[in-house]
Design a protein around this motif. Structure first.
Motif, PDB file in Angstrom:
ATOM      1  N   GLU A  28       0.856  -1.178   0.000  1.00 32.46           N
ATOM      2  CA  GLU A  28       0.000   0.000   0.000  1.00 32.46           C
ATOM      3  C   GLU A  28       0.896   1.234   0.000  1.00 32.46           C
ATOM      4  N   LEU A  29       0.558   2.188  -0.846  1.00 30.97           N
ATOM      5  CA  LEU A  29       1.400   3.365  -1.032  1.00 30.97           C
ATOM      6  C   LEU A  29       0.552   4.622  -1.092  1.00 30.97           C
ATOM      7  N   LEU A  30       1.027   5.657  -0.411  1.00 35.54           N
ATOM      8  CA  LEU A  30       0.432   6.983  -0.495  1.00 35.54           C
ATOM      9  C   LEU A  30       1.525   7.950  -0.927  1.00 35.54           C
ATOM     10  N   LEU A  31       1.272   8.704  -1.989  1.00 33.91           N
ATOM     11  CA  LEU A  31       2.152   9.797  -2.398  1.00 33.91           C
ATOM     12  C   LEU A  31       1.509  11.056  -1.854  1.00 33.91           C
ATOM     13  N   ILE A  32       2.265  11.802  -1.048  1.00 32.24           N
ATOM     14  CA  ILE A  32       1.698  12.988  -0.405  1.00 32.24           C
ATOM     15  C   ILE A  32       2.574  14.208  -0.702  1.00 32.24           C
ATOM     16  N   ARG A  33       1.926  15.373  -0.658  1.00 31.91           N
ATOM     17  CA  ARG A  33       2.634  16.645  -0.794  1.00 31.91           C
ATOM     18  C   ARG A  33       2.543  17.351   0.551  1.00 31.91           C
ATOM     19  N   GLN A  34       3.660  17.883   1.005  1.00 28.52           N
ATOM     20  CA  GLN A  34       3.699  18.671   2.217  1.00 28.52           C
ATOM     21  C   GLN A  34       3.344  20.108   1.832  1.00 28.52           C
ATOM     22  N   ASN A  35       2.188  20.589   2.248  1.00 29.58           N
ATOM     23  CA  ASN A  35       1.677  21.878   1.788  1.00 29.58           C
ATOM     24  C   ASN A  35       2.496  23.071   2.273  1.00 29.58           C
ATOM     25  N   ALA A  36       3.208  22.935   3.391  1.00 29.65           N
ATOM     26  CA  ALA A  36       3.980  24.059   3.928  1.00 29.65           C
ATOM     27  C   ALA A  36       5.305  24.261   3.189  1.00 29.65           C
ATOM     28  N   VAL A  37       5.697  23.301   2.367  1.00 31.32           N
ATOM     29  CA  VAL A  37       6.968  23.386   1.644  1.00 31.32           C
ATOM     30  C   VAL A  37       6.677  23.761   0.194  1.00 31.32           C
ATOM     31  N   SER A  38       7.394  24.727  -0.318  1.00 35.12           N
ATOM     32  CA  SER A  38       7.198  25.161  -1.701  1.00 35.12           C
ATOM     33  C   SER A  38       7.536  24.035  -2.670  1.00 35.12           C
ATOM     34  N   ALA A  39       6.754  23.954  -3.723  1.00 35.51           N
ATOM     35  CA  ALA A  39       6.995  22.939  -4.747  1.00 35.51           C
ATOM     36  C   ALA A  39       8.309  23.218  -5.452  1.00 35.51           C
ATOM     37  N   LEU A  40       9.044  22.170  -5.729  1.00 39.73           N
ATOM     38  CA  LEU A  40      10.306  22.268  -6.458  1.00 39.73           C
ATOM     39  C   LEU A  40      10.109  21.630  -7.818  1.00 39.73           C
ATOM     40  N   TYR A  41      10.259  22.432  -8.851  1.00 40.11           N
ATOM     41  CA  TYR A  41      10.067  21.924 -10.202  1.00 40.11           C
ATOM     42  C   TYR A  41      11.418  21.630 -10.821  1.00 40.11           C
ATOM     43  N   GLY A  42      11.473  20.520 -11.517  1.00 38.58           N
ATOM     44  CA  GLY A  42      12.690  20.126 -12.192  1.00 38.58           C
ATOM     45  C   GLY A  42      12.396  19.815 -13.638  1.00 38.58           C
ATOM     46  N   ALA A  43      13.232  18.977 -14.197  1.00 36.11           N
ATOM     47  CA  ALA A  43      13.043  18.575 -15.591  1.00 36.11           C
ATOM     48  C   ALA A  43      11.700  17.862 -15.730  1.00 36.11           C
ATOM     49  N   PRO A  44      11.010  18.085 -16.847  1.00 37.90           N
ATOM     50  CA  PRO A  44       9.738  17.398 -17.054  1.00 37.90           C
ATOM     51  C   PRO A  44       9.922  15.883 -17.061  1.00 37.90           C
ATOM     52  N   ALA A  45       8.873  15.180 -16.693  1.00 38.85           N
ATOM     53  CA  ALA A  45       8.910  13.716 -16.700  1.00 38.85           C
ATOM     54  C   ALA A  45       9.212  13.228 -18.104  1.00 38.85           C
ATOM     55  N   PRO A  46      10.099  12.251 -18.230  1.00 41.79           N
ATOM     56  CA  PRO A  46      10.449  11.757 -19.567  1.00 41.79           C
ATOM     57  C   PRO A  46       9.304  10.962 -20.190  1.00 41.79           C
ATOM     58  N   GLU A  47       9.333  10.826 -21.495  1.00 46.57           N
ATOM     59  CA  GLU A  47       8.329  10.031 -22.203  1.00 46.57           C
ATOM     60  C   GLU A  47       8.326   8.583 -21.720  1.00 46.57           C
ATOM     61  N   ASP A  48       9.506   8.044 -21.441  1.00 48.99           N
ATOM     62  CA  ASP A  48       9.621   6.640 -21.012  1.00 48.99           C
ATOM     63  C   ASP A  48       9.713   6.534 -19.485  1.00 48.99           C
ATOM     64  N   TRP A  49       8.852   7.261 -18.794  1.00 47.07           N
ATOM     65  CA  TRP A  49       8.896   7.296 -17.337  1.00 47.07           C
ATOM     66  C   TRP A  49       8.726   5.916 -16.724  1.00 47.07           C
ATOM     67  N   ARG A  50       8.090   4.978 -17.427  1.00 49.92           N
ATOM     68  CA  ARG A  50       7.907   3.618 -16.887  1.00 49.92           C
ATOM     69  C   ARG A  50       9.232   2.861 -16.829  1.00 49.92           C
ATOM     70  N   ALA A  51      10.105   3.106 -17.785  1.00 48.14           N
ATOM     71  CA  ALA A  51      11.439   2.492 -17.850  1.00 48.14           C
ATOM     72  C   ALA A  51      11.393   0.984 -17.590  1.00 48.14           C
ATOM     73  N   GLY A  52      10.497   0.293 -18.267  1.00 43.99           N
ATOM     74  CA  GLY A  52      10.413  -1.160 -18.148  1.00 43.99           C
ATOM     75  C   GLY A  52       9.524  -1.671 -17.022  1.00 43.99           C
ATOM     76  N   ALA A  53       8.980  -0.791 -16.204  1.00 41.66           N
ATOM     77  CA  ALA A  53       8.091  -1.218 -15.122  1.00 41.66           C
ATOM     78  C   ALA A  53       6.740  -1.616 -15.709  1.00 41.66           C
ATOM     79  N   ALA A  54       6.182  -2.695 -15.198  1.00 39.19           N
ATOM     80  CA  ALA A  54       4.877  -3.172 -15.661  1.00 39.19           C
ATOM     81  C   ALA A  54       3.769  -2.321 -15.040  1.00 39.19           C
ATOM     82  N   PRO A  55       2.768  -1.937 -15.829  1.00 36.15           N
ATOM     83  CA  PRO A  55       1.632  -1.207 -15.251  1.00 36.15           C
ATOM     84  C   PRO A  55       0.913  -2.082 -14.220  1.00 36.15           C
ATOM     85  N   LEU A  56       0.343  -1.441 -13.229  1.00 36.35           N
ATOM     86  CA  LEU A  56      -0.395  -2.167 -12.194  1.00 36.35           C
ATOM     87  C   LEU A  56      -1.625  -2.805 -12.821  1.00 36.35           C
TER      88      LEU A  56
END
Length: 190
Positions: free
Chosen positions: A27-55
């Motif tokens: 079980e997994l939860l991805l959470i954002r901490q609202n008090a911390v400013s968002a840090l933007y970096g390079a956009p997600a690549p087209e091959d973000w799965r990189a061989g991982a099987a979809p759930l």
């Protein structure tokens, strides 16, 4: 004759641990901490799965941490971006699963990521997620990114992978293990 039991004990202590594949509830939860400013970096690549099987749909399971997710969301300090529960087989070799959330636009989702898990003395996890801002054509304009790992996770315990403004709460439990009480969200403040 006394050497034989001692020899057997020494062999048992020094022999590598035999690892058989086992079925686990994740079980997994991805959470954002609202008090911390968002840090933007390079956009997600087209091959973000990189061989991982979809759930797979048949691997998904009912979530057991719903009350924790609700308390985190209600606190105003956190935003729950993704909450998934599934069953998978783990072995010593890492197995990656691709997760996404939000309404996809031309094949890209607002939240995309992979979780790689391996079983050993402890559970090893590697999480990589992107929280994307998409344009109307499904192009990724910019992304927040989380990349964290932990190779010392105990089975059946809630683990926190802190990435600053983004974080992952993950629990990996052998199938059939008795449920343990949820962690208090105030413990996350420490």
């Amino acid at each position: 004759m006394r050497a034989i039991p001692s020899l057997a004990l020494m062999l048992a202590l020094f022999a590598p641990l035999a690892s058989a594949d086992g079925l686990y509830q994740v079980e997994l939860l991805l959470i954002r901490q609202n008090a911390v400013s968002a840090l933007y970096g390079a956009p997600a690549p087209e091959d973000w799965r990189a061989g991982a099987a979809p759930l797979a749909a048949d691997a998904q399971r009912p979530a057991s941490l719903d009350s924790l997710a609700e308390r985190l969301q209600a606190s105003g300090d956190y935003t729950v971006l993704l909450h998934k529960a599934w069953q998978q087989t783990l072995s010593a070799e890492p197995t990656a699963v691709a997760l996404s959330a939000g309404e996809p636009t031309y094949g890209r989702s607002p939240i995309e990521g992979t979780v790689s898990l391996a079983d050993g003395r402890f559970v090893a996890a590697r999480a990589r997620f992107w929280v994307n801002q998409l344009d109307s054509n499904g192009g990724v304009q910019r992304s927040e990114q989380l990349r964290q790992s932990n190779s010392n996770m105990k089975r059946g315990q809630l683990n926190f992978l802190d990435g600053g403004h983004l974080a992952v709460l993950i629990k990996v439990t052998p199938a059939g293990m008795r449920a343990q009480p949820e962690a208090d969200p105030q413990l996350m403040e420490q």
